[in-house]
Enzyme design. Structure first.
Site, PDB file in Angstrom:
ATOM      1  CD  GLU A 124     -14.511 -19.678 -39.160  1.00  0.00           C
ATOM      2  OE1 GLU A 124     -14.578 -18.195 -39.091  1.00  0.00           O
ATOM      3  OE2 GLU A 124     -14.062 -20.047 -40.490  1.00  0.00           O
ATOM      4  CE  LYS A 126     -22.242 -11.855 -37.119  1.00  0.00           C
ATOM      5  NZ  LYS A 126     -21.397 -10.973 -36.583  1.00  0.00           N
TER       6      LYS A 126
HETATM    7  S1  IVH Z   1     -15.851 -13.649 -41.918  1.00  0.00           S
HETATM    8  C1  IVH Z   1     -16.031 -12.012 -46.148  1.00  0.00           C
HETATM    9  N1  IVH Z   1     -15.830 -15.011 -39.571  1.00  0.00           N
HETATM   10  O1  IVH Z   1     -18.870 -10.364 -38.111  1.00  0.00           O
HETATM   11  C2  IVH Z   1     -16.483 -12.571 -44.787  1.00  0.00           C
HETATM   12  N2  IVH Z   1     -16.519 -12.759 -39.603  1.00  0.00           N
HETATM   13  O2  IVH Z   1     -21.479  -9.403 -39.261  1.00  0.00           O
HETATM   14  C3  IVH Z   1     -15.487 -11.814 -43.645  1.00  0.00           C
HETATM   15  N3  IVH Z   1     -17.062 -11.813 -37.375  1.00  0.00           N
HETATM   16  O3  IVH Z   1     -17.721  -8.056 -40.493  1.00  0.00           O
HETATM   17  C4  IVH Z   1     -16.170 -12.230 -42.193  1.00  0.00           C
HETATM   18  N4  IVH Z   1     -16.607 -13.635 -36.312  1.00  0.00           N
HETATM   19  O4  IVH Z   1     -16.360  -8.598 -38.113  1.00  0.00           O
HETATM   20  C5  IVH Z   1     -16.091 -13.847 -40.080  1.00  0.00           C
HETATM   21  N5  IVH Z   1     -15.704 -16.264 -37.685  1.00  0.00           N
HETATM   22  C6  IVH Z   1     -16.002 -15.187 -38.065  1.00  0.00           C
HETATM   23  C7  IVH Z   1     -16.588 -13.981 -37.638  1.00  0.00           C
HETATM   24  C8  IVH Z   1     -16.947 -12.803 -38.445  1.00  0.00           C
HETATM   25  C9  IVH Z   1     -17.114 -12.347 -36.122  1.00  0.00           C
HETATM   26  C10 IVH Z   1     -17.666 -10.616 -37.647  1.00  0.00           C
HETATM   27  C11 IVH Z   1     -16.718  -9.900 -38.784  1.00  0.00           C
HETATM   28  C12 IVH Z   1     -17.815  -9.437 -39.635  1.00  0.00           C
HETATM   29  C13 IVH Z   1     -19.022  -9.355 -38.928  1.00  0.00           C
HETATM   30  C14 IVH Z   1     -20.316  -9.647 -40.021  1.00  0.00           C
END
Ligand code: IVH
Length: 681
Positions: A124, A126
């Protein structure tokens, strides 16, 4: 005497302690102050080093170490002296963790190798904003929590409700579930917001992430709505939810009406992951929001559970961070720009380079200290970077610069525009030209600010016209505007009778602008739009404000000693008093009216019958009704042939919609409407 081992150990133990302190501080600046000091990469490198040292010295384990917890954005945490920011703190049902970062194919290969054979990996984007957790109970949105310290977060539900794509009520969904995602401000909104802040001399947001974070923590949902946040959701949690894989859950969330990105792919091996990364590293430049990498997640939920978590991150997911774009180029020359308050800003003029799809040839050098700290001079080859920020930054110079011997750097002693000797107030970074009334960009800048939309809103007097009239000797200060005659303007090239009349009508209308905006328009240093409003509420006439002491002014919310001093100094200057007297004679509002008209007054809607339908984000229905009346229109209940237009919000009634279509009555969005009556929200 110390043995050999402890002699080697000692510096490393010191380093460990120092890193903990440094990372703790970096977390605080990033999450609480919203002013990052380390790049993500620097932060990660320091964190890795700290992890390695902690593994080496297990006796130094500390549960409070930054390796053991995620940073905190809680409004009051670690700020014992700060007053509560008014959000309720709520404990997360499931801790809100962070992600481990990686920067290369090797690191990703390494991570994949440790997973069970043949796992599917969901890739996905980020998103580079801030995480949010939405709780639904019996189909209702009940909480919207920030990450906080990972265990508990601030409930910013009222601000989240301003995002139109987030469903507030759902039918047929499980009784409780949670959706997590990222709150963002689009590039477009970010740039518009910064432009506005620049005009008002308010500090700029460094990047959309900072702007979104500052916005989400505002106490005024109306202002949040105006700024226009966006959200993407990427993780659904709860008991007894449908689906056995992460991908299925994303699809379900999308079907329930949640904004879930389409940029999601189930990959079977590292090559497919790398292809996804390569594609999006280029394509992300066309996205409306900032992204800083790719997130890789194990697809199967049972496998996720088996892999489990470390103290801070899931083992079933990892982030790949895109490298910041960087270019080396020649610093040809440093030029200097003078702003409306006399601040002299050095600007780097560069040999043009291509960076993140745009050509960069200028970059701000901020102030003298910035130039000295990087030790850069014309002739140097400098690094230009565009990371999360849209404004390019100079981050350093090439070390082997021969130019060292050829040129030197010294900040100018005199104003590049008017020749006045520059001054630098102790404690301030900026050099200023003190010649407020004789320095052309300051004179013109003050007039431009005075007529701008949020100040006196005088249509037709743009930058070019002001420059023209200034050069003709017709405009020297803001009071001169009210002495302009139709023939003065009509005599100018490109101006006719009609445009002269329009400008004069705009000038005339500005005499009705309320006192708070007049105060803002005066351009007193650091008195922005919001501060002016707060001051005008306490000091409802200019006479009262003129005699206020710095101490009294400091009692006003948002007014600190520096702003108070600026106000006192403004009224101590006889030239300003003369201008104010002329403005008073011209008929400007120098005191708050009996019953202020918060939505302005005009006859723009005269003769129009307007129907209001649906729900609105920016103002209430009653406020829209008041606006229609204040601008000469009539608010009517039902749609007919005579209806001029429908002010249409979300979820407009189906009957009204049908009738409007049948009669060909125009639907107008609230934004279009506000724009039409020129309301400054
Ligand atoms: S999953 C337990 N998916 O990146 C996993 N996070 O650096 C939860 N973020 O705290 C996160 N895009 O704020 C996930 N597609 C995505 C994301 C994403 C941005 C952010 C999120 C996380 C941070 C970590």
């Amino acid at each position: 005497m110390m043995d050999l081992f402890s002699q080697i150990e000692e510096p490393e133990r010191e380093e460990l302690k120092r890193l903990r302190k440094e990372l703790e501080e970096a977390n605080y600046k990033y999450y609480v102050l919203n002013m990052p000091t380390l790049s993500d990469r620097e932060f990660d490198e320091k964190m890795h080093r700290l992890q390695a040292l902690e593994a080496q010295y297990p006796d130094m384990f500390d549960p409070k170490s930054p390796t053991q917890h995620v940073g905190s954005d809680l409004a009051v945490s670690r700020q014992p002296s700060a007053v509560s920011k008014g959000f309720e703190t709520v404990k997360h049902k499931y801790p809100m963790l962070s992600l481990a970062n990686s920067y290369s194919r090797e690191e990703i290969e390494d991570w994949v190798r440790k997973l069970p054979q043949g796992v599917e990996i969901v890739c996905e984007l980020k998103y580079d904003g801030l995480s949010i957790s939405l709780w639904y109970e019996n189909g209702e949105l009940v909480h919207a929590l920030t990450r906080g310290d990972g265990t508990q977060g601030d409930d910013v539900i009222e601000n989240i409700k301003t995002i139109p794509s987030i469903p507030r009520h759902l039918v047929g969904t499980p009784s409780t579930f949670e959706l997590r995602g990222e709150v963002l401000l689009s590039w477009e909104r970010f740039e518009a917001l910064n432009k506005e802040r620049e005009e008002q001399e308010e500090p700029l947001f460094a990047n959309p992430r900072n702007a979104a974070s500052g916005t989400l923590k505002l106490q005024d949902p109306k202002e949040v709505a105006r700024r226009g946040l966006t959200v993407y959701l990427y993780y659904m949690l709860g008991e007894d939810l449908p689906g056995k894989t992460h991908y299925e859950r994303l699809t379900t969330a999308r079907e329930w009406g949640f904004p879930v990105s389409d940029a999601v792919k189930v990959c079977k091996n590292v090559d497919e992951v790398m292809a996804f990364i390569a594609y999006w590293d280029a394509e992300r430049k066309n996205l409306p929001v900032a992204t800083d990498g790719i997130v890789l997640k194990v697809n199967n939920l049972a496998q996720q559970e088996e892999l489990g978590y470390t103290a801070k991150t899931p083992r079933w997911a990892i982030a790949y961070k895109f490298p910041a774009e960087k270019q080396l180029t020649l610093l040809k020359e440093i030029t200097y720009q003078v702003g409306r308050t006399g601040v002299v800003t050095p600007v780097a003029n560069l040999e043009p380079v291509q960076l993140s799809g745009t050509i960069v040839q200028r970059a701000t050098l901020h102030n003298e200290d910035f130039i000295r700290s990087l030790d850069i001079r014309p002739g140097d080859r400098v690094w230009v970077e565009k990371g999360g920020e849209i404004i390019p930054k100079i981050t350093g110079r090439e070390l082997s610069a021969i130019s060292r011997q050829l040129s030197d750097f010294s900040f100018p002693m005199t104003c590049p525009e008017c020749g006045a000797k520059l001054v630098r107030v102790e404690g301030e970074a900026a050099w200023r030209c003190p010649n407020e009334t004789g320095c052309p960009p300051q004179i013109k800048g003050k007039i431009e600010h005075f007529v701008s939309r949020k100040a006196m809103n005088i249509d037709g007097l743009g930058e070019e016209t002001i420059d023209l009239l200034y050069r003709q000797g017709l405009l020297h200060n803001i009071a001169d505007i009210y002495d302009l005659k139709a023939e003065d303007i009509a005599a100018q090239e490109r101006f006719g009778e009609k445009s002269a009349q329009n400008i004069l009508a705009g000038i005339e209308a500005s005499k009705q602008v309320p006192w708070a905006r007049v105060l803002f328009a005066l351009g007193i240093r650091m008195v922005g739009e919001t501060t002016a409003k707060k001051i005008a509420r306490v000091y409802n006439t200019i006479d009262r404000l003129q005699w206020a002491t710095a101490e009294q002014l400091c009692a006003i919310e948002d007014v600190g000693p520096q702003i108070a001093e600026n106000i006192v100094a403004y009224f101590n200057d006889i030239r300003n008093l003369e201008i104010l007297e002329r403005l008073r004679q011209a008929g400007l509002q120098m005191e708050a009216g009996e019953a202020p008209e918060p939505f302005g007054h005009s006859d723009k809607l005269a003769g129009m019958s307007i129907v209001i339908s649906g729900t609105f984000a920016q103002h209430s229905r009653d406020e829209y009704k008041a606006m229609i009346e204040a601008h000469g229109g009539k608010n009517v209940g039902s749609v007919s042939k005579k209806t001029s237009f429908i002010l249409a919000g979300e979820n407009m009634g189906p009957e009204k919609l049908k009738k409007a279509e049948a009669l060909g009555v125009r639907l107008m969005s609230e934004e279009e409407f506000l724009d039409m009556i020129n309301i400054v929200v």
